[in-house]
Scaffold this active site. Structure first.
Site, PDB file in Angstrom:
ATOM      1  N   CYS A 408     -10.487  10.913  -1.740  1.00 36.13           N
ATOM      2  CA  CYS A 408      -8.431  10.326  -2.845  1.00 36.13           C
ATOM      3  C   CYS A 408      -8.818   9.278  -2.986  1.00 36.13           C
ATOM      4  O   CYS A 408      -7.793   8.729  -4.382  1.00 36.13           O
ATOM      5  CB  CYS A 408      -7.534  10.812  -1.723  1.00 36.13           C
ATOM      6  N   HIS A 452      -5.118   9.514   3.625  1.00 28.41           N
ATOM      7  CA  HIS A 452      -4.661  10.128   2.123  1.00 28.41           C
ATOM      8  C   HIS A 452      -4.616   8.680   1.419  1.00 28.41           C
ATOM      9  O   HIS A 452      -3.777   8.066   2.142  1.00 28.41           O
ATOM     10  CB  HIS A 452      -4.508  10.759   2.015  1.00 28.41           C
ATOM     11  N   ASP A 468      -0.507  12.358  -7.580  1.00 28.44           N
ATOM     12  CA  ASP A 468      -1.437  12.208  -6.702  1.00 28.44           C
ATOM     13  C   ASP A 468      -2.929  12.905  -7.358  1.00 28.44           C
ATOM     14  O   ASP A 468      -2.518  13.870  -7.711  1.00 28.44           O
ATOM     15  CB  ASP A 468      -1.256  13.363  -5.685  1.00 28.44           C
TER      16      ASP A 468
END
Lengths: 663, 305
Positions: A408, A452, A468
């Protein structure tokens, strides 16, 4: 009982050694190897000399060992006092005291030292397991102390353990009173600030390639959340942590001095309420769902909606929160903020900048541009993995154009760089995403592995909105968690396809640990005051608390004393009388009722005449009863005989009245 | 029961037909070192029983027939001036014997009665300033007619209390009566009785009585009985401590005669009529009804703990 100067019996020494080993054992993993070895040697030495009744070593030898130990501790820790070095010293001293222990007085000192050593274990761990183990240790120590009441003949270790258990059980009410009413102090009672939370992994206020993916190896719990109502869907669970603004080409960092909240956002929909219990992580930030609607006590909210506590979280804390899952944050940001959200170090990642300019030109709007970038991630063979190839000078360039594999933080970083290069203000938000629902306790467990990073961009009409990029690459990451998103081949701390029962056991255990944290460890001054308010004491000072505690402890002690005294006086029903009463009741059912003033012998004769088939049994019972109750030569075994005979008689079939009448 | 006691019961039983229970009670009373009062109408064998007991127990025996003109000196003895010696010499009365049969004691005046009763309690007599011990053992078996008969001086309660037991002989049953009518005169049988034991044997048996075990549970029962007699409103007054001691000793003697090493509630119940019959007075009519009835009521009302 032994007097203070009486010599100890080897059995006393043995049981005391058992207790000492039990309390010292958990420290072994933290002690330097030489201390452990020395400690074991001292204990073995003492056991040996007790077993063969040898003389204890001379004083000068012990003094020598003490001096050597002090030196060793100073060399190992660089100091004598302090948590670790102090406990090491204490354990060695305990071992040396063993070698000095000849009389009861010494042994009692050992007992008290052992009790003290129990407390030191809680400096390191306050989990349920530690508490249970230490309770057992206290039990064993108490049993060893009870053993001193007897000289050589002892009633057996099990009996001592039972007595010790009874004593501890009697202490439970007092323990509860002290726990609930003893004035609490703010802050960690056990944790020592200087080195209590060293080595805890977790989020940091900077992000570089690999900094989040390393967390995936940790199944440590970051925090637990209990929702007031339904737990939202996983793809809505963005737990906001540090917001990173500044990029140096490789690393994203958070502003050193965060600005306090100066604007408001427009909530859409209703707020959801929940309670967060954060494990200590030595940083100031608190976690809340995007976007937090209020500020917990003793904390502030920054302008980018981070929650910061006044002090570092060195102890587990709990706070009530509410959040709006959908919102519109379109207040105009300050110019310096926009400038900061657009800054890119010149000369780094040039190919990315070129790509951004090219794509922006071909896009009709900023919105369109965002879609184009996400579509690129989605379509151009980018992969999601915890073990991407290493990146060097221009990590974003290398990631976007050659490796195309990342976690991520890679996606967030690349996306934010592309946005900034195209003139769209962007910032990186780190935190946690998702979490595991504990079906046993009905709460959400968020682990370090759930860490994250995502991006927030500012669009003119819409304000700050969350994007995202990881979700574009691996929708499973936000839909069902990290475990299902990364390839099968990669290591994970949490068993992926674990058996349902194993999963259930893990959840039950976590739920238990959570309750322990909430009820016992989380019993803070705030919650104590809250409890006091509930029982009607509005402004509880420590004085009133102490008063209340003394009164409650006094009442508990009085009640316990009264109960114990009463138990001393209550005579247990005489087994002989009870057995004879059963015998009479049985004969009454058979039609021979004993008059209350009928003597046993007279009744025996009458009963034998009335129920001749039972005469032998009736005779035996009556004779044994007479011997027990009125005789002078009863044997203890007679009681058993009586009870057995009465039970046998009760087992005999009843003659049916009808048949007897016929006969 | 020892052979000797067995013999006594059997021999006396041949003289007094069908009254074994009473005979045993009388022997128990003597084993418990107590004085015996036999109360019944004339002619049921009171005197014969006493006489038979004296002979078979091997005791030196004196009989005093109490009449209204009997004087204390007639019992205790008098000092008579002897001209030859020129001094008074004491002539012991009939009381200086191991067993006294005080026949029809309630016919004498209280003054005479009390002279006997003092001797019973103290085991010594004092006449003319001189105290003389009585022989050991010393028993008094007194008989009396029911006090409602003419010409009697009922014994005061305090003096009744001195007797360990009071027994009633009662009429013989039909079988015993027929045997009596068919056989020879009972008095003629008396000379055929032989002593079954020596005074030393009697003393030993009395010691054996003390050895009989009394369990706490039995004392509980005894105390329950006594307590009930004191608390119940049926009686004018309860049993005295002397009465409770009498109960205990008599029960021990009874247990020993039953060949047991320990006292059972049954023993207490067996001797209860004899021991309490003359000590309890019904509050209802302030008369001594039959001792057996009083005892039965007491037994019924008190549970064995």
């Amino acid at each position: 009982m032994l007097t203070p100067t009486d010599k100890l019996h080897p059995r006393h020494v043995g049981r005391l050694l058992l207790a000492v080993v039990m309390v010292a054992a958990p420290h072994v993993e933290r002690l330097p190897w030489w201390t452990t070895t020395l400690g074991i040697m001292l204990i073995v030495w003492r056991a040996h000399s007790a077993h063969f009744d040898l003389e204890l070593p001379r004083k000068w030898l012990l003094v020598l060992i003490v001096v050597g130990t002090m030196g060793g501790i100073y060399i190992t820790y660089g100091r004598i006092l302090g948590r670790d070095s102090g406990i090491t010293l204490l354990i060695i001293m305990l071992g040396l005291k063993l070698l000095e222990m000849a009389t009861l007085r010494d042994a009692m000192i050992m007992i008290f030292l052992s009790y003290f050593l129990v407390i030191t274990n809680f400096l390191y761990s306050q989990s349920i397991l530690t508490a249970i183990y230490m309770l057992c240790a206290v039990w064993v120590i108490t049993a060893a102390m009870i053993g001193f009441q007897y000289r050589v003949r002892q009633p057996g270790y099990l009996s001592q353990l039972r007595t010790a258990g009874e004593i501890l059980l009697q202490a439970v009410p007092l323990m509860v009173v002290l726990f609930v009413l003893f004035p609490r102090v703010q802050g960690p009672l056990w944790g020592m600030p200087q080195d209590a939370n060293a080595g805890i992994t977790g989020l940091s206020d900077e992000m570089s390639p690999g900094s989040v993916s390393q967390l995936i190896l940790s199944d440590a719990i970051a925090f637990r959340v209990a929702f007031e109502s339904q737990i939202p869907n996983s793809n809505q669970l963005y737990w906001r942590g540090p917001v990173l603004w500044d990029f140096d080409g490789v690393r994203w960092t958070a502003p050193r001095l965060p600005a306090p909240l100066q604007h408001e956002y427009l909530p859409l929909g209703v707020s959801i309420n929940y309670t967060v219990t954060v494990e200590p992580h030595s940083r100031r930030w608190l976690f809340a769902l995007d976007l937090p609607a209020r500020t917990p006590p003793r904390s502030i909210m920054t302008n980018d909606f981070q929650l910061l506590a006044q002090a570092e979280l060195n102890t587990r804390i709990r706070y009530d929160m509410s959040s709006y899952l959908s919102y519109r944050d379109n207040a105009a940001p300050a110019r310096y903020e926009l400038r900061r959200a657009l800054a890119l170090p010149s000369g780094t990642n040039p190919r990315s900048a070129a790509l951004a300019a090219q794509m922006m030109r071909s896009s009709s709007s900023e919105r369109d541009y965002v879609s184009t970038v996400l579509a690129m991630f989605r379509s151009q063979n980018y992969s999601y993995t915890t073990t991407p190839p290493p990146l060097y000078e221009n990590p974003v360039d290398e990631f976007l154009f050659s490796t195309r594999a990342g976690f991520c933080e890679h996606y967030a970083s690349a996306f934010a760089v592309l946005m900034r290069a195209a003139g769209v203000p962007a910032r990186i938000v780190t935190g946690y995403q998702g979490g595991e629902i504990n079906t046993v306790g009905n709460y959400l467990t968020v682990r370090q592995a759930d860490a994250h990073a995502w991006v927030e961009i500012w669009l003119k009409d819409e304000g700050w909105i969350r994007v995202d990029p990881t979700a574009a690459v691996s929708p499973a990451r936000v839909e069902s968690g990290v475990a299902s998103a990364i390839p099968e081949s990669e290591a994970l701390p949490i068993l992926r396809g674990d058996h349902p029962w194993l999963r259930n056991a893990r959840m039950t255990w976590d739920s238990l640990a959570n309750s322990w944290n909430q009820m016992v460890l989380g019993y803070t001054p705030d919650r104590q005051r809250q409890l006091m308010r509930q029982i009607g004491i509005d402004d509880a000072t420590w004085r009133s608390m102490v008063m209340l505690m003394l009164i409650a402890a006094g009442i508990v002690t009085l009640v316990l004393t009264a109960y114990l005294l009463r138990r001393l006086h209550v005579t247990r029903p005489d087994p002989v009388i009870a057995a004879y009463a059963r015998f009479c009741a049985n004969l009454e059912r058979r039609g021979v009722e004993r008059h209350r003033s009928e003597g046993p012998d007279a009744f025996c004769r009458r009963a034998c005449a009335a129920v001749p088939e039972l005469a032998p049994s009736i005779n035996t019972i009556s004779n044994v009863y007479i011997r027990l109750r009125y005789g002078s030569d009863a044997q203890p075994a007679d009681v058993l005989t009586l009870q057995r005979e009465v039970n046998l008689l009760r087992g005999r079939k009843y003659a049916r009245p009808a048949r007897r009448a016929a006969a | 029961m020892s052979q000797q006691l067995d013999n006594i019961v059997r021999q006396v039983g041949e003289v007094i037909l069908g009254k074994e229970h009473q005979i045993r009670l009388a022997i128990a009373c003597m084993l418990a070192r107590g004085h015996l009062l036999i109360e019944d109408i004339p002619g049921v064998g009171k005197t014969t029983l006493a006489h038979a007991l004296a002979v078979t127990l091997g005791l030196q025996f004196q009989r005093i027939q109490f009449t209204s003109d009997l004087l204390p000196a007639d019992i205790l003895g008098v000092s008579i001036y002897e001209r030859d010696a020129g001094s008074f010499r004491f002539h012991p009365g009939p009381i200086f014997a191991q067993l006294i049969l005080a026949d029809e004691i309630n016919r004498a005046t209280p003054k005479t009665q009390s002279a006997l009763l003092e001797a019973m309690e103290e085991h010594q007599v004092t006449t003319e300033g001189e105290t003389r011990p009585l022989p050991e053992p010393f028993f008094v078996i007194a008989t009396q007619n029911p006090s409602h008969q003419i010409g009697t001086f009922p014994l005061p309660e305090s003096q009744l209390d001195r007797f360990l037991m009071r027994i009633e002989i009662g009429y013989p049953d039909a079988g015993a009566e027929r045997a009596l009518l068919q056989g020879i005169d009972r008095r003629d049988l008396l000379p055929t009785l032989t002593p079954c034991m020596q005074p030393a044997d009697l003393a030993m048996q009395q010691r054996n009585v003390r050895e009989v075990h009394v369990a706490p549970a039995l004392l509980d029962y005894l105390q329950a009985l006594i307590d009930h007699s004191r608390k119940s409103t049926d009686y004018v007054h309860g049993l005295s401590p002397r009465a409770s001691l009498a109960l205990l000793n008599a029960a021990r003697a009874w247990a020993m005669m039953d060949d047991r090493k320990q006292v059972l509630p049954e023993d207490v119940q067996a001797i209860l009529p004899g021991v309490v019959g003359h000590r309890l007075f019904m509050a209802r009519d302030n008369t001594r009804i039959n001792g057996a009835d009083i005892a039965r009521q007491l037994i019924e009302e008190v549970a064995i703990p």
